[in-house]
Structures are given as structure tokens and as C-alpha cells.
Enzyme design. Structure first.
Site, PDB file in Angstrom:
ATOM      1  NE  ARG A 207      -3.961  -1.826   2.184  1.00 25.86           N
ATOM      2  CZ  ARG A 207      -4.677  -2.512   3.458  1.00 25.86           C
ATOM      3  NH1 ARG A 207      -4.241  -2.798   4.543  1.00 25.86           N
ATOM      4  NH2 ARG A 207      -5.805  -3.285   3.541  1.00 25.86           N
TER       5      ARG A 207
ATOM      6  CG  HIS B  55      -0.810  -5.974   9.787  1.00 25.36           C
ATOM      7  ND1 HIS B  55      -1.094  -4.974   8.329  1.00 25.36           N
ATOM      8  CD2 HIS B  55      -2.298  -6.557   9.925  1.00 25.36           C
ATOM      9  CE1 HIS B  55      -2.113  -4.980   7.941  1.00 25.36           C
ATOM     10  NE2 HIS B  55      -3.200  -6.477   8.511  1.00 25.36           N
TER      11      HIS B  55
END
Length: 320
Positions: free
Chosen positions: A159, A183
Site C-alpha cells: 500500500r 500490522h
């Protein structure tokens, strides 16, 4: 078949435990990849697993020959990679860490089933919160550390590369940068060592007419961190991006690529962090995690990484 130090595995066989959105999307991506010739799907809802296996199998004539079927834990013994996607999904308004207690309970039923069959393959944990659950899988399985890894920030890093590529108007594959740490909400983008084909990111920004570095990097890192929340708000779940991340990690393992990816792996004093699994770049090959790759971080980034580790450690202490 390959015989390693723990037993026999079929390099062309993969098992997926959990057939929800992420599990089924990962199975579909792996069917298309051509990496495997056999895939077994396992789910608490046996009919769901059978339905997904049938549906995905009908695409095989458009791909490569592959045996896809619903099975049980007895079918995973010789799988080279066991992908675990089972667990409660993240709902709108929830953080990944909010899922801890529910999904640790699920892992306490799954991991012992894997361990008692003396599976010799690699455990790839994808369920959230992935860093906590990878740590849980390691402790419950008794597997060596190199054979237990999480998908970590592989998707977050993708991303980041996408957002930087869009910002700079360049191919995202030419962007070299990492998201590290949890994460989740405490993750951080390491801009101090980020480059575009060897050119430092700040210099590349100026070449492309962007000069407000602090404002732009903050905006991009926030967009990456919040992208899952935005997707979940709009369509209730995220699964395509992570399915591609699963495919990429499996590819590095099956082909013994020695690729460097930010997977969830155990820290042993690096950056002052110990006994926590979080995402840092590591060499990934046929044995799983071969070695962590230390990347250059400035003082602020190091402090943020340590803070991220403390966040995860506090959750582990409460949950396990």
C-alpha cells in the site's frame, strides 16, 4: 517429496485453514499462481469448505492442473505451507487488536491440531491481529522460529509503494520502502531509508515537484495506516490485497527466492526489542525466515518501532 529435519513435505501442496473472505480469496489467488498442484481447504463449516473447493476448481481449466478439495487436519501433514486465515473478521470501528481474545481462543483449538500431527511445513499466519497470533502459533506449536511467520506488513508495504507511486507519478514497483512494526495502528513507514530505484525519496519528490516533505509523508503514511478501516467501512471486509500478499509470500517460499519481505518474525534484541513478533524485513526462502535484515532508521523511527513493540508486548502479557 522433500525430507527435511522434521519430516516429509510435498513442495507442491498447500493447505488453507479458514474459508472466509481472506481464505477463499487466498485460495483463488494460489490456484491462479501455478505454484501448487494440490490444495486442501479446511473450515469449521465443512460445507463452506466444500463449496469453495468446488467453485475454485471450476476455474482450473483456465489455469493449470490442480487438485482442490475440502479436507481435515489429517490432510495437512505433508503440506509445504499451511496458511491460517481462520478467525473473527475486523468489523467497522474495530481495531485489529480488538480481535485478540476471540482469535487467540480459535488458535488454541487450531494450532494443537497441527502440532500433534507433526507437520513439517511452514506456518503462514494471516489472521488478525497477525503479530499476536503469529506469536501465539509459535508458542503453541513448538515449531522452530524459522517455520512460523506472519503476513505482517507485506500488504501495508505494498500500500505504501502504491501511494508513493501515485504521489510521484512513477511505477510503484520502482519504489523501495517498508512499513515496519505492528500490522496495525502503531505501524510506521521508514522514510529515512526509502528510495525510488536508488534515489532517496526526498530527492525524488523534489525531482517530481513536491517540496512539502513532512506534510506529504505524514499524509501518505496515514492513508496507508487507515486504508483497511476505509475499505471495511465501504465494503465490510478486506481480502483481495491480502490474498495477493499471501500468494507473494508463498511464491518466495516455494521458489526459495531469498526475497526480502517485512513479515512477522521474532525479535532477539534488535533495536532494543526482545521476545516480540513484529514486522521487520527478513530473507524468505524454502526454510521460511532465514535471517532478519536490519534497515537504516533514524532516531525517531527507532523510538516509534520500540513503542510499537511495547504495544504488542502489553497485549501478549494480558492475553497469554
Amino acid at each position: 517429496m522433500v525430507i527435511n529435519e522434521t519430516g516429509t513435505v510435498d513442495l507442491r501442496k498447500v493447505a488453507i485453514i479458514g474459508c472466509g473472505f481472506v481464505g477463499s480469496s487466498s485460495a483463488f489467488a494460489l490456484m491462479q499462481s501455478g505454484l501448487f498442484s494440490e490444495m486442501v481447504l479446511i473450515d469449521a463449516d465443512e460445507e463452506r469448505a466444500k463449496g469453495e473447493a468446488m467453485d475454485i476448481s471450476h476455474g482450473v481449466p483456465f489455469a493449470r492442473p490442480m487438485k482442490i478439495y475440502a479436507g481435515t487436519y489429517d490432510d495437512i501433514t505433508d503440506a509445504s505451507i499451511i496458511v491460517i486465515t481462520a478467525g473473527a473478521g475486523q468489523k467497522p470501528g474495530e481495531t485489529r487488536l480488538d480481535l485478540v481474545s476471540k482469535n487467540i481462543s480459535i488458535f488454541k483449538s487450531i494450532i494443537p491440531e497441527i502440532a500433534k500431527r507433526k507437520c513439517a511445513g511452514i506456518l503462514l499466519v494471516v489472521s488478525n491481529p497477525v503479530d499476536i497470533l503469529t506469536y501465539t502459533a509459535l508458542k503453541l506449536s513448538g515449531f522452530p522460529e524459522n517455520r512460523v511467520l506472519g503476513s505482517g506488513t507485506v500488504l501495508d508495504t505494498a500500500r505504501l509503494k502504491y501511494e508513493l507511486g501515485e504521489h510521484l507519478g512513477v511505477d510503484s514497483r520502482s519504489v523501495h520502502a517498508f512499513i515496519v512494526g505492528e500490522h496495525g495502528d502503531s505501524e510506521l513507514a521508514v522514510f529515512s531509508s526509502a528510495t525510488v530505484s536508488g534515489v532517496p525519496i526526498s530527492k525524488m519528490c523534489e525531482l517530481r515537484g513536491h517540496y512539502n516533505h513532512e506534510e506529504n509523508t505524514h499524509k501518505i503514511s496515514e492513508a496507508v495506516k487507515n486504508s483497511a478501516y476505509e475499505i471495511i467501512e465501504k465494503k465490510k471486509a478486506t481480502y483481495y490485497g491480502v490474498a495477493m500478499a499471501v500468494r507473494r509470500i508463498c511464491e518466495a517460499i516455494v521458489r526459495d527466492e531469498k526475497s526480502i519481505m517485512p513479515v512477522s518474525n521474532m525479535m532477539h534484541g534488535e533495536y532494543g526489542i526482545d521476545d516480540v513478533m513484529l514486522s521487520m524485513p527478513a530473507v524468505i526462502g524454502a526454510r521460511g525466515v532465514e535471517t532478519m535484515v536490519p534497515i537504516q532508521m533514524d532516531e525517531e523511527e527507532t523510538e516509534r518501532l520500540q513503542k510499537s513493540a511495547k504495544t504488542l508486548r502489553s497485549v501478549i502479557d494480558q492475553a497469554l
